[in-house]
Design a protein around this motif. Structure first.
Motif, PDB file in Angstrom:
ATOM      1  N   LYS A  18     -41.649 -10.479 -10.236  1.00 44.21           N
ATOM      2  CA  LYS A  18     -41.674 -11.764  -9.522  1.00 44.21           C
ATOM      3  C   LYS A  18     -42.867 -11.857  -8.604  1.00 44.21           C
ATOM      4  O   LYS A  18     -43.621 -12.817  -8.628  1.00 44.21           O
ATOM      5  CB  LYS A  18     -40.443 -11.914  -8.597  1.00 44.21           C
ATOM      6  CG  LYS A  18     -39.125 -11.886  -9.233  1.00 44.21           C
ATOM      7  CD  LYS A  18     -38.016 -12.023  -8.176  1.00 44.21           C
ATOM      8  CE  LYS A  18     -37.768 -10.776  -7.336  1.00 44.21           C
ATOM      9  NZ  LYS A  18     -37.209  -9.648  -8.053  1.00 44.21           N
ATOM     10  N   SER A  19     -43.008 -10.814  -7.761  1.00 43.99           N
ATOM     11  CA  SER A  19     -44.063 -10.870  -6.746  1.00 43.99           C
ATOM     12  C   SER A  19     -45.427 -10.865  -7.424  1.00 43.99           C
ATOM     13  O   SER A  19     -46.315 -11.632  -7.051  1.00 43.99           O
ATOM     14  CB  SER A  19     -43.933  -9.702  -5.771  1.00 43.99           C
ATOM     15  OG  SER A  19     -42.675  -9.741  -5.148  1.00 43.99           O
ATOM     16  N   LEU A  20     -45.570 -10.029  -8.435  1.00 40.12           N
ATOM     17  CA  LEU A  20     -46.865  -9.968  -9.129  1.00 40.12           C
ATOM     18  C   LEU A  20     -47.189 -11.299  -9.808  1.00 40.12           C
ATOM     19  O   LEU A  20     -48.324 -11.788  -9.764  1.00 40.12           O
ATOM     20  CB  LEU A  20     -46.824  -8.842 -10.166  1.00 40.12           C
ATOM     21  CG  LEU A  20     -48.165  -8.434 -10.752  1.00 40.12           C
ATOM     22  CD1 LEU A  20     -49.085  -7.876  -9.664  1.00 40.12           C
ATOM     23  CD2 LEU A  20     -47.984  -7.378 -11.842  1.00 40.12           C
ATOM     24  N   GLN A  49     -37.372  -6.179  -9.981  1.00 33.65           N
ATOM     25  CA  GLN A  49     -38.501  -5.495 -10.619  1.00 33.65           C
ATOM     26  C   GLN A  49     -39.025  -6.201 -11.870  1.00 33.65           C
ATOM     27  O   GLN A  49     -39.763  -5.639 -12.663  1.00 33.65           O
ATOM     28  CB  GLN A  49     -38.112  -4.038 -10.970  1.00 33.65           C
ATOM     29  CG  GLN A  49     -37.937  -3.185  -9.734  1.00 33.65           C
ATOM     30  CD  GLN A  49     -39.289  -2.800  -9.128  1.00 33.65           C
ATOM     31  OE1 GLN A  49     -40.082  -2.104  -9.738  1.00 33.65           O
ATOM     32  NE2 GLN A  49     -39.558  -3.298  -7.932  1.00 33.65           N
TER      33      GLN A  49
HETATM   34  N1  LIG Z   1     -47.450  -8.014 -16.184  1.00 34.31           N
HETATM   35  C1  LIG Z   1     -47.448  -6.853 -15.555  1.00 34.31           C
HETATM   36  N2  LIG Z   1     -48.409  -5.944 -15.753  1.00 34.31           N
HETATM   37  C2  LIG Z   1     -48.382  -4.738 -15.144  1.00 34.31           C
HETATM   38  N3  LIG Z   1     -47.435  -4.348 -14.286  1.00 34.31           N
HETATM   39  C3  LIG Z   1     -46.449  -5.210 -14.036  1.00 34.31           C
HETATM   40  C4  LIG Z   1     -46.388  -6.504 -14.632  1.00 34.31           C
HETATM   41  N4  LIG Z   1     -45.282  -7.134 -14.179  1.00 34.31           N
HETATM   42  C5  LIG Z   1     -44.701  -6.282 -13.326  1.00 34.31           C
HETATM   43  N5  LIG Z   1     -45.386  -5.131 -13.241  1.00 34.31           N
HETATM   44  C6  LIG Z   1     -45.054  -3.963 -12.425  1.00 34.31           C
HETATM   45  O1  LIG Z   1     -43.657  -3.893 -12.241  1.00 34.31           O
HETATM   46  C7  LIG Z   1     -43.322  -3.502 -10.910  1.00 34.31           C
HETATM   47  C8  LIG Z   1     -42.476  -4.585 -10.268  1.00 34.31           C
HETATM   48  O2  LIG Z   1     -43.275  -5.728 -10.039  1.00 34.31           O
HETATM   49  P1  LIG Z   1     -43.010  -6.658  -8.791  1.00 34.31           P
HETATM   50  O3  LIG Z   1     -42.971  -5.890  -7.531  1.00 34.31           O
HETATM   51  O4  LIG Z   1     -43.918  -7.803  -8.892  1.00 34.31           O
HETATM   52  O5  LIG Z   1     -41.531  -7.102  -9.189  1.00 34.31           O
HETATM   53  P2  LIG Z   1     -40.458  -7.871  -8.335  1.00 34.31           P
HETATM   54  O6  LIG Z   1     -39.635  -8.609  -9.313  1.00 34.31           O
HETATM   55  O7  LIG Z   1     -41.110  -8.635  -7.256  1.00 34.31           O
HETATM   56  O8  LIG Z   1     -39.642  -6.638  -7.761  1.00 34.31           O
HETATM   57  P3  LIG Z   1     -38.575  -6.609  -6.548  1.00 34.31           P
HETATM   58  O9  LIG Z   1     -37.301  -7.100  -7.148  1.00 34.31           O
HETATM   59  O10 LIG Z   1     -38.500  -5.160  -6.186  1.00 34.31           O
HETATM   60  O11 LIG Z   1     -39.110  -7.498  -5.465  1.00 34.31           O
HETATM   61  C9  LIG Z   1     -44.639  -3.275 -10.183  1.00 34.31           C
HETATM   62  O12 LIG Z   1     -44.954  -1.909 -10.244  1.00 34.31           O
HETATM   63  C10 LIG Z   1     -45.622  -4.108 -10.999  1.00 34.31           C
HETATM   64  O13 LIG Z   1     -46.924  -3.620 -10.896  1.00 34.31           O
END
Ligand SMILES: Nc1ncnc2c1ncn2[C@@H]1O[C@H](COP(=O)(O)OP(=O)(O)OP(=O)(O)O)[C@@H](O)[C@H]1O
Ligand SMILES: [Mg+2]
Length: 412
Positions: free
Chosen positions: A37-39, A34
């Motif tokens: 990463k994906s964002l 969370q």
């Molecule tokens: N810079 C940002 N601005 C706004 N929201 C963010 C930002 N970075 C992350 N988030 C929010 O945090 C949450 C997690 O983001 P994301 O899915 O990209 O993370 P992840 O690391 O890929 O998670 P996972 O480990 O579940 O794959 C989402 O709701 C995303 O919108």
């Protein structure tokens, strides 16, 4: 125009700045769940596609459902911006008016990826892809790319670790001064302001330590897979405090039937473990044990009308069911992990009750990265009935301590 995209949090900003300004080809971001990463990957994909004309950006996720989700998220972000020429969900690509294309593929069928030529790549959750997908199919895609456009390719690997597999090897290259073409980055789940610290702390209390370290702190752990650690600290106190509780796990097929007696403070004071006797004998034995300690008994049942439970209850009235489902089992195991970590359980000396020591030491889990779920179990050929009986009695005791009774599963 230049696309600036989202507002990164500070750790994302550091990574993005470094990725954009560095000459390295491979960027390895090892970060916790969370983190964003994906964002971050989505925004870099857009940055590269929008700010360069006529380039190809390849997005790869471990499984197809994830790639199509990302494609939809990208369209939600830029569909109305006037930048998009076309979006095709069956060919899995988005073409921009500047001639750039974002191509979405999954690593599960990596033969479909061969033959592409792309300048930029994002491998989201790379640790969950097969190393062959990278070396055989994906890597060659970027090797010829610079000749075509003069643009220096860049590839971002993002992932939460998965033991010490090929993603770990890449990450090590990125930390080595001998490999300037690789750059590594780290970040934990504590680095994002978008998840609250309380939920991370909750995970810390209830997950096996190594799972927490891997998932939230993004540490590469040796996959020992232990659920319970530092058991030596758990000494049963010489004094015993009433009331007493019993947890029963009936052994079906080859398993053992186990009943464990716990005192008010969590010390194991007595037990019964049997594999060979007839059911009626085992039930008599457990009823005797319950009378001896005047205990409240909680007994595993697989559904309403379980005959073993009914028989035991007829012999000893103060007996309640614990309905086992994956979810209820997970809850009581997490409760046990919490109490083991907080030293609120007392174990008898190993020589007196070796089964509880060996079963707790070998009790393990399977972590499913797609559903982010944990399934607790025993390794093949070993048993966990003693651990389950302990988890049940401990749950039984804590229910009483906190407020009387409320049975998981609602049957009473
Ligand atoms: N810079 C940002 N601005 C706004 N929201 C963010 C930002 N970075 C992350 N988030 C929010 O945090 C949450 C997690 O983001 P994301 O899915 O990209 O993370 P992840 O690391 O890929 O998670 P996972 O480990 O579940 O794959 C989402 O709701 C995303 O919108
Ligand atoms: Mg993600």
């Amino acid at each position: 125009m230049r696309y600036t995209g989202f507002t990164p949090h500070s750790k994302q900003r550091d990574m993005i700045n470094s990725i954009l300004s560095s000459d390295a080809l491979y960027h390895v971001a090892c970060v916790g769940r969370q983190f964003g990463k994906s964002l971050m990957g989505i925004n870099l994909a857009l940055y590269w596609a929008i700010n360069n004309n006529g380039v190809k950006v390849l997005w790869i996720s471990p499984i197809y459902a994830q790639t199509s989700k990302v494609q939809k998220e990208i369209m939600a972000a830029i569909g109305a911006s006037g930048l998009v020429k076309s979006c095709n969900y069956s060919e899995n690509n988005i073409t921009l008016k500047n001639g750039s294309e974002i191509i979405f593929r999954s690593a599960e069928k990596y033969d479909n990826i061969r033959g592409l030529t792309c300048q930029f790549g994002i491998l989201d959750e790379s640790a969950f892809m097969k190393s062959d997908a990278w070396t055989e199919a994906i890597r060659p895609i970027f090797l010829t790319a610079s000749n075509k456009t003069g643009i220096k390719p860049k590839i971002l690997f993002t992932s939460t670790p998965k033991g010490k597999n090929w993603f770990y090897d890449l990450f090590q290259l990125g930390n080595s001064p001998d490999h300037p073409n690789y750059k590594s980055y780290t970040g934990s789940s504590y680095d994002t302001p978008y998840i609250d610290t309380a939920s991370i702390e909750d995970a810390k209390r209830t997950l096996p330590t190594n799972v927490f370290q891997q998932e939230y702190l993004a540490k590469f752990i040796d996959s020992g897979g232990e659920v319970f650690t530092n058991l030596e600290r758990l000494q049963t106190k010489p004094t015993q405090k009433s009331p007493y509780f019993i947890g029963v796990d009936f052994g079906k097929s080859n398993d053992w039937t186990v009943a464990i007696v716990q005192d008010w403070d969590g010390n194991i004071v007595d037990w019964y473990r049997d594999q060979k006797s007839e059911w009626t004998q085992m039930i008599d034995h457990i009823a005797q044990l319950a009378k001896k300690w005047n205990a409240t008994v909680m007994c595993e049942v697989n559904g309403v009308g379980d005959p073993l439970f009914e028989d035991l209850r007829r012999k000893y009235y103060n007996t309640y069911p614990f309905i086992t489902t994956n979810k209820s089992k997970q809850e009581i195991i997490e409760g046990l992990i919490l109490d083991v970590n907080n030293q609120e359980i007392g174990l008898p000396p190993r020589a007196e009750f070796p089964a509880i020591w060996s079963e707790m030491e070998t009790f393990t889990y399977d972590y499913n990265p797609n559903t982010r779920s944990i399934k607790y179990s025993h390794p093949p050929g070993l048993h966990d009935d003693t651990v389950i009986a302990l988890a049940i009695v401990n749950y039984n005791r804590k229910q009483k301590r906190s407020s009387g009774y409320a049975v998981i599963g609602g049957m009473r």
